[in-house]
Motif scaffolding. Structure first.
Motif, PDB file in Angstrom:
ATOM      1  N   LEU A  51       0.835  -1.201   0.000  1.00 14.04           N
ATOM      2  CA  LEU A  51       0.000   0.000   0.000  1.00 14.04           C
ATOM      3  C   LEU A  51       0.870   1.252   0.000  1.00 14.04           C
ATOM      4  O   LEU A  51       1.901   1.295   0.672  1.00 14.04           O
ATOM      5  CB  LEU A  51      -0.895  -0.001   1.248  1.00 14.04           C
ATOM      6  N   ILE A  52       0.444   2.257  -0.755  1.00 14.46           N
ATOM      7  CA  ILE A  52       1.049   3.592  -0.672  1.00 14.46           C
ATOM      8  C   ILE A  52       0.004   4.553  -0.122  1.00 14.46           C
ATOM      9  O   ILE A  52      -1.132   4.598  -0.615  1.00 14.46           O
ATOM     10  CB  ILE A  52       1.539   4.075  -2.046  1.00 14.46           C
ATOM     11  N   ILE A  53       0.394   5.310   0.895  1.00  8.99           N
ATOM     12  CA  ILE A  53      -0.477   6.328   1.483  1.00  8.99           C
ATOM     13  C   ILE A  53       0.141   7.687   1.186  1.00  8.99           C
ATOM     14  O   ILE A  53       1.215   8.009   1.694  1.00  8.99           O
ATOM     15  CB  ILE A  53      -0.635   6.129   3.006  1.00  8.99           C
ATOM     16  N   ALA A  54      -0.512   8.448   0.332  1.00  9.66           N
ATOM     17  CA  ALA A  54       0.001   9.772  -0.049  1.00  9.66           C
ATOM     18  C   ALA A  54      -0.967  10.828   0.466  1.00  9.66           C
ATOM     19  O   ALA A  54      -2.152  10.827   0.124  1.00  9.66           O
ATOM     20  CB  ALA A  54       0.131   9.879  -1.565  1.00  9.66           C
ATOM     21  N   ALA A  55      -0.467  11.704   1.305  1.00 11.92           N
ATOM     22  CA  ALA A  55      -1.296  12.775   1.874  1.00 11.92           C
ATOM     23  C   ALA A  55      -0.375  13.903   2.303  1.00 11.92           C
ATOM     24  O   ALA A  55       0.828  13.714   2.476  1.00 11.92           O
ATOM     25  CB  ALA A  55      -2.116  12.258   3.056  1.00 11.92           C
ATOM     26  N   ALA A 170      11.742  10.234  -1.049  1.00  8.17           N
ATOM     27  CA  ALA A 170      13.165  10.513  -0.862  1.00  8.17           C
ATOM     28  C   ALA A 170      14.038   9.338  -1.282  1.00  8.17           C
ATOM     29  O   ALA A 170      15.248   9.500  -1.470  1.00  8.17           O
ATOM     30  CB  ALA A 170      13.441  10.863   0.603  1.00  8.17           C
ATOM     31  N   PHE A 171      13.446   8.161  -1.431  1.00  8.24           N
ATOM     32  CA  PHE A 171      14.208   6.971  -1.801  1.00  8.24           C
ATOM     33  C   PHE A 171      14.130   6.652  -3.297  1.00  8.24           C
ATOM     34  O   PHE A 171      15.079   6.124  -3.870  1.00  8.24           O
ATOM     35  CB  PHE A 171      13.686   5.754  -1.024  1.00  8.24           C
ATOM     36  N   ILE A 172      13.005   6.975  -3.924  1.00  9.53           N
ATOM     37  CA  ILE A 172      12.767   6.490  -5.291  1.00  9.53           C
ATOM     38  C   ILE A 172      13.809   7.036  -6.261  1.00  9.53           C
ATOM     39  O   ILE A 172      14.034   8.245  -6.345  1.00  9.53           O
ATOM     40  CB  ILE A 172      11.351   6.864  -5.755  1.00  9.53           C
ATOM     41  N   GLY A 173      14.439   6.123  -7.009  1.00 11.05           N
ATOM     42  CA  GLY A 173      15.384   6.515  -8.049  1.00 11.05           C
ATOM     43  C   GLY A 173      16.748   6.940  -7.551  1.00 11.05           C
ATOM     44  O   GLY A 173      17.572   7.391  -8.333  1.00 11.05           O
ATOM     45  N   GLN A 208       1.651   5.720 -10.105  1.00 12.82           N
ATOM     46  CA  GLN A 208       1.996   4.480 -10.800  1.00 12.82           C
ATOM     47  C   GLN A 208       3.497   4.201 -10.704  1.00 12.82           C
ATOM     48  O   GLN A 208       3.917   3.072 -10.430  1.00 12.82           O
ATOM     49  CB  GLN A 208       1.565   4.560 -12.270  1.00 12.82           C
ATOM     50  N   LEU A 209       4.320   5.236 -10.943  1.00 10.70           N
ATOM     51  CA  LEU A 209       5.768   5.073 -10.817  1.00 10.70           C
ATOM     52  C   LEU A 209       6.165   4.757  -9.371  1.00 10.70           C
ATOM     53  O   LEU A 209       7.069   3.957  -9.129  1.00 10.70           O
ATOM     54  CB  LEU A 209       6.487   6.335 -11.284  1.00 10.70           C
ATOM     55  N   ALA A 210       5.485   5.386  -8.432  1.00  9.44           N
ATOM     56  CA  ALA A 210       5.776   5.123  -7.023  1.00  9.44           C
ATOM     57  C   ALA A 210       5.437   3.682  -6.660  1.00  9.44           C
ATOM     58  O   ALA A 210       6.188   3.013  -5.942  1.00  9.44           O
ATOM     59  CB  ALA A 210       5.005   6.095  -6.137  1.00  9.44           C
ATOM     60  N   ALA A 211       4.313   3.188  -7.163  1.00  5.64           N
ATOM     61  CA  ALA A 211       3.912   1.801  -6.898  1.00  5.64           C
ATOM     62  C   ALA A 211       4.905   0.820  -7.500  1.00  5.64           C
ATOM     63  O   ALA A 211       5.266  -0.188  -6.882  1.00  5.64           O
ATOM     64  CB  ALA A 211       2.512   1.549  -7.461  1.00  5.64           C
ATOM     65  N   GLU A 212       5.384   1.125  -8.704  1.00  9.08           N
ATOM     66  CA  GLU A 212       6.377   0.268  -9.352  1.00  9.08           C
ATOM     67  C   GLU A 212       7.674   0.242  -8.554  1.00  9.08           C
ATOM     68  O   GLU A 212       8.343  -0.789  -8.463  1.00  9.08           O
ATOM     69  CB  GLU A 212       6.640   0.789 -10.771  1.00  9.08           C
ATOM     70  N   ALA A 213       8.024   1.370  -7.948  1.00 13.48           N
ATOM     71  CA  ALA A 213       9.239   1.430  -7.139  1.00 13.48           C
ATOM     72  C   ALA A 213       9.070   0.668  -5.827  1.00 13.48           C
ATOM     73  O   ALA A 213      10.011   0.044  -5.335  1.00 13.48           O
ATOM     74  CB  ALA A 213       9.615   2.885  -6.855  1.00 13.48           C
ATOM     75  N   PRO A 423       7.179  13.859 -10.842  1.00 12.37           N
ATOM     76  CA  PRO A 423       7.041  12.405 -10.698  1.00 12.37           C
ATOM     77  C   PRO A 423       8.347  11.794 -10.216  1.00 12.37           C
ATOM     78  O   PRO A 423       9.411  12.396 -10.380  1.00 12.37           O
ATOM     79  CB  PRO A 423       6.720  11.939 -12.132  1.00 12.37           C
ATOM     80  N   PRO A 424       8.292  10.599  -9.612  1.00 11.84           N
ATOM     81  CA  PRO A 424       9.539   9.951  -9.179  1.00 11.84           C
ATOM     82  C   PRO A 424      10.420   9.606 -10.375  1.00 11.84           C
ATOM     83  O   PRO A 424       9.932   9.411 -11.492  1.00 11.84           O
ATOM     84  CB  PRO A 424       9.048   8.664  -8.490  1.00 11.84           C
TER      85      PRO A 424
END
Length: 741
Positions: A51-55, A170-173, A208-213, A423-424
């Motif tokens: 799960l990703i929680i973005a707020a 802060a971690f993605i990519g 979508q990119l965040a979920a893939e990461a 985007p990430p």
């Protein structure tokens, strides 16, 4: 918000899904209701799955993950090992989260442990011997546990329910992000089953990119709660550097003009922020030190207590934590001058205003910073942007006449208001980190075959863009006599080589990012922090800025890497600027500002005058109808695109034997013939984009990003990794078409 209770006729509420001890704790806090993000997240976390929680910042997303996860732990059968892991990019976030969780975990009788380099070894040993409850940890400390206690990993983490990853953006990519993804894959391999991954963030521009990461090629649920819709109370103040006509020395005049503007900004910050808690952000440590010093000096001149404290990653832990406690206590009004160290997560309570000195390079960063204010009911988030600009005298380079910093400041403010966010980054090769993970996995398991390493790190891990052939080349490079990072036993097992063992045994190994040589700065036996010194700093009498003060070096100890300092009575210490990466959408918005006639009601009179001058220069240069500006023996190209795209176009020109240099938002092309330039751009526009393989020979590895284990990657592969990770080659035809219209 939804009330805590619900009628019998309604479906079971999120609140009622929580364990009884958790419900009791919530009532004890006096919460009138759960927040929107918590109502949405509780059923999903209770049901399990990624799960990703973005707020938005301060929306309650951390509790949205922890309340149901703790409920799951309390109601599930007892298991040996830690039940949940919280991973954060900063030690300060781990400390802050530990402080916030202590009350809840004490009430529900669930142990909670913090674990990083500043935690006493005795506490870590106790947690390792009796692993239970929740572990709060950084990726580097998790790596250290794997490397040093590899055989214990299945027992320590055998009862794991989920991993919470805070500040996911802060971690993605990034190097650390790839390391974290590899750690999670290694963790699941060690315990023999997948574990729920819950990512938290306030700034994800592409879910979508965040979920893939978070977990590649798998269904990841997402919750995205938009902000409250509060308009930002915004003001932009522009300060003009007016060169002293009396001074004929241009360099001296420039320095004097910059110092005068900094002093004016400091005085305004002092007048506006004294008496209330605020945050002032700067884009570099040197600016944090400059303005902390000037604000302290202003307080001394006015005979009042200094309320302004510095905060950045090179200050000592004691000074950083002191600043955090002071602003949180509210016993006395404090304002912190910070880099990105206070951009994320650390709870310092409500602040009145957020100031930003010069525009940041990203909307994501600005959104995090602004979210620190406006947390009280009825209070707007407040942003005060201070921009330093050259005077509008119609002379100098076109880029100076455009007043680009001002236009960029307006662009980021407008995009912030529109709700846009970067985007990430997509996952690249990250070969330096792959070298690190090969060594870490060999150390963890006491040896591995090449096939096992490739399967665990590449096929089933995050290095999926690495081909078997590329992997073999890297292994051979790591095993060369001059590197000796790994070696092969007679049965084919790969082991750490002599130099590899030394590196893994050193405490600096666990971080995948480079740790430059640092010197401690000590004043009267008090450690102020650390600096990465230039040769000029290692001289008796050299000026140094740290902890909001100016110092002179009085002793240099090269063996212990220590600089002893005494208070200085001189002026500014040397400053440096950082290299920033700017997204294409910001560049496009800058152009819209120049080409349009929009009025910005939050801009002061100086800013309006300089914006008018910039718009006049934009039109006078012909930039309204053309992206190509002749300038002596070269051309200035204004494609109004991002840093990665500009780098790609520069590489495409260099592949044709034409020198091209990037200085956002301009590409300088050293070619004297307009028709020839258009011809090259036309060919680029109609041909397929260049590939990394095409350009590896042109990559200047001296100026490319230097990652920690680049020395073990063959130059050709290293160049290819840089091009894939830091340059958008696919954009070349599109950008070339845009330039020629």
């Amino acid at each position: 918000m939804q009330d805590l209770q619900t009628s019998a006729s309604e479906a079971i509420s999120p609140f009622e899904q929580l364990a009884r001890p958790v419900q009791k704790w919530i009532r004890k806090q006096g919460w009138p209701a759960l927040r929107d993000v918590q109502n949405l997240a509780i059923p999903k976390v209770m049901a399990g799955g990624d799960l990703i929680i973005a707020a938005a910042t301060a929306s309650g997303k951390t509790e949205a993950a922890f309340l149901p996860l703790i409920s799951r732990i309390l109601t599930a059968p007892s298991k040996l090992g830690f039940r949940a892991i919280y991973l954060a990019p900063l030690k300060s976030l781990v400390n802050d989260q530990h402080r916030r969780l202590e009350s809840l975990c004490e009430d529900v009788r669930l142990p909670v442990h913090k674990w990083h380099g500043d935690v006493a070894q005795a506490l870590k040993n106790r947690a390792r011997k009796h692993p239970e409850g929740i572990l709060l940890i950084t990726p580097e400390s998790l790596e250290a546990t794997f490397v040093n206690r590899g055989t214990e990993v299945p027992a320590i983490f055998g009862g794991l329910e989920a991993v919470i990853i805070d500040e996911l953006h802060a971690f993605i990519g990034t190097e650390r992000g790839i390391q974290l993804a590899s750690l999670l894959a290694r963790l699941e391999k060690a315990i023999g089953r997948p574990v729920d991954r819950i990512g938290l963030s306030a700034t994800l521009g592409n879910m979508q990119l965040a979920a893939e990461a978070l977990r590649p090629a798998t269904k990841v649920a997402t919750i995205e709660v938009k902000g409250s819709g509060k308009a930002v109370d915004l003001a932009c103040r522009v300060f003009e550097r007016c060169r002293d006509e009396v001074n004929d020395d241009k360099k001296t005049a420039k320095k004097e003009a910059e110092a005068a503007v900094d002093r004016l900004i400091a005085e305004e910050l002092f007048d506006e922020f004294c008496g209330s808690p605020n945050l002032i952000f700067a884009n570099s440590r040197s600016d944090v030190e400059t303005f902390s010093y000037l604000l302290r000096e202003t307080a001394e001149q006015r005979g009042v207590i200094n309320e302004f404290l510095p905060h950045h990653g090179k200050l000592s832990k004691e000074l950083r934590e002191f600043a955090e406690r002071e602003i949180r206590s509210k016993s006395q009004s404090r304002t912190i001058v910070a880099t990105s160290t206070l951009e994320m997560g650390v709870d310092i309570g409500s602040v009145e205003n957020v100031a930003q000195i010069d525009p940041p390079s990203s909307i994501a960063s600005l959104r995090q910073r602004v979210g620190r204010s406006g947390r009280r009911e009825g209070q707007k988030p407040a942003l005060r942007l201070y921009v330093r600009e050259d005077e509008a005298d119609g002379s100098g380079k076109l880029t100076s006449q455009l007043h680009l910093d001002l236009a960029q400041g307006l662009a980021v403010c407008e995009l912030l208001a529109e709700g846009w966010c970067e985007p990430p980054n997509r996952v690249g090769l990250h070969l330096s980190t792959l070298v690190h993970q090969i060594m870490a996995l060999i150390a963890q398991r006491g040896g591995c075959t090449a096939l096992t390493l490739y399967q665990d790190l590449c096929l089933h891990g995050p290095f999926r863009n690495t081909s078997p052939e590329m992997f073999q080349v890297i292994l051979r490079s790591m095993a060369t006599p001059e590197r000796m990072l790994i070696e092969q036993a007679s049965d084919g097992t790969l082991l750490l080589g002599r130099k590899g063992e030394k590196r893994v045994e050193h405490f600096t190994f666990y971080a995948v990012f480079s740790t430059p040589e640092e010197f401690r700065v000590v004043a009267s036996d008090v450690v102020l922090g650390t600096i990465e010194p230039e040769p000029r700093d290692l001289v008796i009498g050299a000026p140094i800025a740290i902890a909001g003060r100016r110092w002179d070096v009085c002793d240099v100890n090269l063996e212990s890497k220590t600089l002893k300092v005494v208070p200085s009575k001189r002026g500014n210490a040397p400053c440096s600027k950082s290299d920033l990466v700017i997204h294409e959408r910001i560049a496009q918005k800058i152009r819209e500002i120049y080409a349009g006639n929009m009025d910005f009601d939050y801009l002061d009179d100086t800013g309006r005058r300089l914006l008018d001058a910039g718009r006049f220069a934009f039109k006078a240069a012909g930039l309204e109808g053309s992206a190509i500006i002749p300038s002596g023996a070269h051309f200035e190209l204004f494609p109004w695109t991002g840093t990665r795209e500009l780098r790609a176009l520069a590489m495409a020109f260099r592949s044709r034997g034409i020198d091209a240099q990037v200085d956002f938002p301009v590409l300088f092309v050293r070619l004297g013939d307009y028709e020839a330039l258009v011809g090259h751009l036309t060919e680029m526009a109609t041909a397929p984009p260049p590939t990394a393989e095409d350009l590896v020979g042109l990559c200047d590895l001296k100026t490319a990003c230097h990652e920690k284990f680049d020395f073990a990657v063959p130059e050709e592969l290293r160049a290819e990794a840089y091009l894939r990770d830091h340059v958008d080659l696919s954009s070349v035809p599109r950008i070339a078409r845009a330039i020629i219209g």
